[in-house]
Design an enzyme around this catalytic site. Structure first.
Site, PDB file in Angstrom:
ATOM      1  N   GLU A  46      29.157  31.968  75.457  1.00  0.00           N
ATOM      2  CA  GLU A  46      28.637  30.671  74.526  1.00  0.00           C
ATOM      3  C   GLU A  46      27.677  31.099  73.469  1.00  0.00           C
ATOM      4  O   GLU A  46      26.755  31.683  74.149  1.00  0.00           O
ATOM      5  CB  GLU A  46      28.093  29.426  75.223  1.00  0.00           C
ATOM      6  CG  GLU A  46      27.954  28.095  74.246  1.00  0.00           C
ATOM      7  CD  GLU A  46      27.277  26.923  74.774  1.00  0.00           C
ATOM      8  OE1 GLU A  46      27.197  26.060  74.090  1.00  0.00           O
ATOM      9  OE2 GLU A  46      26.525  27.201  76.114  1.00  0.00           O
ATOM     10  N   GLU A  71      21.273  32.991  73.712  1.00  0.00           N
ATOM     11  CA  GLU A  71      20.246  32.250  72.900  1.00  0.00           C
ATOM     12  C   GLU A  71      19.144  33.059  72.334  1.00  0.00           C
ATOM     13  O   GLU A  71      18.913  34.106  73.001  1.00  0.00           O
ATOM     14  CB  GLU A  71      19.783  31.039  73.857  1.00  0.00           C
ATOM     15  CG  GLU A  71      18.596  30.119  73.293  1.00  0.00           C
ATOM     16  CD  GLU A  71      18.947  29.455  72.074  1.00  0.00           C
ATOM     17  OE1 GLU A  71      19.910  28.685  71.872  1.00  0.00           O
ATOM     18  OE2 GLU A  71      18.028  29.582  71.066  1.00  0.00           O
ATOM     19  N   ASP A  98      19.943  37.839  69.549  1.00  0.00           N
ATOM     20  CA  ASP A  98      20.455  37.218  68.177  1.00  0.00           C
ATOM     21  C   ASP A  98      22.006  37.394  68.350  1.00  0.00           C
ATOM     22  O   ASP A  98      22.388  38.684  68.583  1.00  0.00           O
ATOM     23  CB  ASP A  98      19.868  37.854  67.171  1.00  0.00           C
ATOM     24  CG  ASP A  98      20.044  37.071  65.995  1.00  0.00           C
ATOM     25  OD1 ASP A  98      19.051  36.449  65.471  1.00  0.00           O
ATOM     26  OD2 ASP A  98      21.384  36.851  65.539  1.00  0.00           O
ATOM     27  N   ASP A 120      23.983  25.627  64.136  1.00  0.00           N
ATOM     28  CA  ASP A 120      23.018  24.796  63.018  1.00  0.00           C
ATOM     29  C   ASP A 120      23.927  24.867  61.769  1.00  0.00           C
ATOM     30  O   ASP A 120      24.512  25.968  61.399  1.00  0.00           O
ATOM     31  CB  ASP A 120      21.709  25.901  62.935  1.00  0.00           C
ATOM     32  CG  ASP A 120      20.870  25.754  64.208  1.00  0.00           C
ATOM     33  OD1 ASP A 120      20.722  24.635  64.770  1.00  0.00           O
ATOM     34  OD2 ASP A 120      20.405  26.914  64.638  1.00  0.00           O
ATOM     35  N   THR A 193      27.759  19.079  75.709  1.00  0.00           N
ATOM     36  CA  THR A 193      26.761  19.818  75.190  1.00  0.00           C
ATOM     37  C   THR A 193      25.690  18.829  75.093  1.00  0.00           C
ATOM     38  O   THR A 193      25.807  17.652  74.915  1.00  0.00           O
ATOM     39  CB  THR A 193      26.750  20.764  74.162  1.00  0.00           C
ATOM     40  OG1 THR A 193      26.650  19.991  73.022  1.00  0.00           O
ATOM     41  CG2 THR A 193      28.095  21.489  73.906  1.00  0.00           C
ATOM     42  N   GLU A 194      24.179  19.210  75.114  1.00  0.00           N
ATOM     43  CA  GLU A 194      23.073  18.384  74.728  1.00  0.00           C
ATOM     44  C   GLU A 194      23.398  17.584  73.456  1.00  0.00           C
ATOM     45  O   GLU A 194      22.972  16.427  73.440  1.00  0.00           O
ATOM     46  CB  GLU A 194      21.909  19.192  74.749  1.00  0.00           C
ATOM     47  CG  GLU A 194      20.999  19.447  76.023  1.00  0.00           C
ATOM     48  CD  GLU A 194      21.127  20.757  76.347  1.00  0.00           C
ATOM     49  OE1 GLU A 194      21.105  21.685  75.629  1.00  0.00           O
ATOM     50  OE2 GLU A 194      21.067  21.268  77.534  1.00  0.00           O
ATOM     51  N   TYR A 195      23.703  18.374  72.465  1.00  0.00           N
ATOM     52  CA  TYR A 195      23.954  17.785  71.086  1.00  0.00           C
ATOM     53  C   TYR A 195      24.971  17.017  71.198  1.00  0.00           C
ATOM     54  O   TYR A 195      24.879  16.034  70.443  1.00  0.00           O
ATOM     55  CB  TYR A 195      23.915  19.024  70.078  1.00  0.00           C
ATOM     56  CG  TYR A 195      22.760  19.530  69.576  1.00  0.00           C
ATOM     57  CD1 TYR A 195      21.537  20.232  70.549  1.00  0.00           C
ATOM     58  CD2 TYR A 195      22.252  19.408  68.012  1.00  0.00           C
ATOM     59  CE1 TYR A 195      20.344  20.558  69.942  1.00  0.00           C
ATOM     60  CE2 TYR A 195      21.080  19.713  67.652  1.00  0.00           C
ATOM     61  CZ  TYR A 195      20.045  20.195  68.495  1.00  0.00           C
ATOM     62  OH  TYR A 195      18.832  20.676  67.957  1.00  0.00           O
ATOM     63  N   GLU A 196      25.906  17.205  71.984  1.00  0.00           N
ATOM     64  CA  GLU A 196      27.047  16.351  71.880  1.00  0.00           C
ATOM     65  C   GLU A 196      26.684  15.031  72.491  1.00  0.00           C
ATOM     66  O   GLU A 196      27.184  13.840  71.872  1.00  0.00           O
ATOM     67  CB  GLU A 196      28.256  16.969  72.757  1.00  0.00           C
ATOM     68  CG  GLU A 196      29.601  16.626  72.660  1.00  0.00           C
ATOM     69  CD  GLU A 196      30.628  17.162  73.384  1.00  0.00           C
ATOM     70  OE1 GLU A 196      30.370  18.291  73.608  1.00  0.00           O
ATOM     71  OE2 GLU A 196      31.953  16.516  73.652  1.00  0.00           O
TER      72      GLU A 196
HETATM   73  N1  SAM Z   1      24.892  24.740  72.185  1.00  0.00           N
HETATM   74  C1  SAM Z   1      23.995  23.586  72.127  1.00  0.00           C
HETATM   75  C2  SAM Z   1      24.261  22.214  72.167  1.00  0.00           C
HETATM   76  O1  SAM Z   1      25.358  21.967  71.785  1.00  0.00           O
HETATM   77  O2  SAM Z   1      23.472  21.267  72.567  1.00  0.00           O
HETATM   78  C3  SAM Z   1      22.550  24.130  71.295  1.00  0.00           C
HETATM   79  C4  SAM Z   1      22.843  23.557  69.972  1.00  0.00           C
HETATM   80  S1  SAM Z   1      21.321  23.901  68.895  1.00  0.00           S
HETATM   81  C5  SAM Z   1      21.606  22.913  67.507  1.00  0.00           C
HETATM   82  C6  SAM Z   1      21.746  25.829  68.103  1.00  0.00           C
HETATM   83  C7  SAM Z   1      21.132  26.761  69.182  1.00  0.00           C
HETATM   84  O3  SAM Z   1      21.704  27.771  68.601  1.00  0.00           O
HETATM   85  C8  SAM Z   1      19.661  26.764  68.992  1.00  0.00           C
HETATM   86  O4  SAM Z   1      19.009  26.750  70.249  1.00  0.00           O
HETATM   87  C9  SAM Z   1      19.445  28.148  68.336  1.00  0.00           C
HETATM   88  O5  SAM Z   1      18.159  28.737  68.856  1.00  0.00           O
HETATM   89  C10 SAM Z   1      20.478  28.990  68.464  1.00  0.00           C
HETATM   90  N2  SAM Z   1      20.726  30.060  67.737  1.00  0.00           N
HETATM   91  C11 SAM Z   1      21.143  29.825  66.264  1.00  0.00           C
HETATM   92  N3  SAM Z   1      21.335  30.941  65.658  1.00  0.00           N
HETATM   93  C12 SAM Z   1      21.543  31.995  66.546  1.00  0.00           C
HETATM   94  C13 SAM Z   1      21.431  33.039  66.774  1.00  0.00           C
HETATM   95  N4  SAM Z   1      21.900  33.949  65.469  1.00  0.00           N
HETATM   96  N5  SAM Z   1      21.437  33.891  67.723  1.00  0.00           N
HETATM   97  C14 SAM Z   1      21.016  33.446  68.927  1.00  0.00           C
HETATM   98  N6  SAM Z   1      20.868  31.937  69.083  1.00  0.00           N
HETATM   99  C15 SAM Z   1      20.927  31.364  67.868  1.00  0.00           C
END
Ligand code: SAM
Length: 215
Positions: A46, A71, A98, A120, A193-196
């Site tokens: 993921e 993450e 990243d 995002d 997921t949390e956001y879901e």
């Molecule tokens: N997947 C989770 C959920 O659905 O609840 C979290 C969604 S949150 C909007 C997006 C997550 O992706 C954040 O924790 C952010 O730090 C991580 N993220 C965004 N771009 C990233 C990147 N290029 N590399 C690693 N993590 C990233």
């Protein structure tokens, strides 16, 4: 996801070196994830795993699959690592890195499935390259996915979903399944997921697709 910076987290993460993989370990893991963590079955990853509720639940449900959650923010991955440790899951690792560096951590064809959950949306056009469904990321996913590998994508954000479906088609991905309102379908296997949870509680429809690179 923004959290207030907590300077102690770097040290606190050291207690979880059996679960957490850090960026400098790229050479130890690339092409050897299964070997390193004594797993023989599929490898599912993921990207942007957040606080890890999806990936830990998936790992608990599917002990025969090795799961990796990636993450980029250490304050956020700390929550995921603690959750995984509490559940004592042996088939889950968390990678602090990243996603742009994916091919440094995974060898060509090493991955069987890639989940992108509620990434995002980066709504401004000038930031489109940062979306995890942008062509620049899809090229990396293509490299690390096995021939039969696939991408499972969910989002509450309809403009991001529409952009992503176009980006998938333009980059050689075939859509296997598409839903514009996942929760209206009776799909027992969905892990939220949390956001879901947050967006569905507000009544926002959840978009989902499965896609695979055409041969
Ligand atoms: N997947 C989770 C959920 O659905 O609840 C979290 C969604 S949150 C909007 C997006 C997550 O992706 C954040 O924790 C952010 O730090 C991580 N993220 C965004 N771009 C990233 C990147 N290029 N590399 C690693 N993590 C990233």
């Amino acid at each position: 996801m923004r959290l207030r910076k907590k300077p102690w987290i770097g040290e606190a993460l050291d207690q979880f070196n059996d679960i957490l993989v850090r960026e400098h370990e790229d050479k130890d893991c690339r092409g050897r994830w299964r070997q390193r963590f004594a797993a023989a079955g599929p490898l599912h990853v993921e990207v942007g795993t957040g606080k890890g509720s999806f990936i830990t639940e998936m790992a608990a449900r599917h002990p025969d699959i090795l799961f990796i959650g990636i993450e980029g923010q250490q304050d956020v991955i700390y929550q995921a690592v603690k959750r995984a440790a509490e559940q004592k899951l042996v088939n889950l690792r968390l990678l602090l890195a990243d996603v742009g560096r994916l091919t440094e951590f995974f060898a060509p064809g090493e991955m069987d499935r890639l989940f992108i959950n509620f990434c995002d949306p980066w709504p401004k056009v000038r930031h489109a390259k940062r979306r995890l469904t942008h062509a620049r990321f899809l090229a990396r996913y293509r490299e690390v996915l096995a021939a039969q590998g696939d991408i499972w994508f969910k989002t509450d954000n309809r403009p991001l979903f529409d952009f992503s479906l176009e980006e998938f088609a333009a980059n050689g991905l075939e859509l296997v399944k598409v839903s514009y309102d996942l929760h209206s379908e009776d799909w027992q296997d969905n892990v939220m997921t949390e956001y879901e949870r947050k967006f569905s509680a507000l009544g926002t429809p959840i978009n989902r697709c499965e896609a695979r690179f055409a041969k």
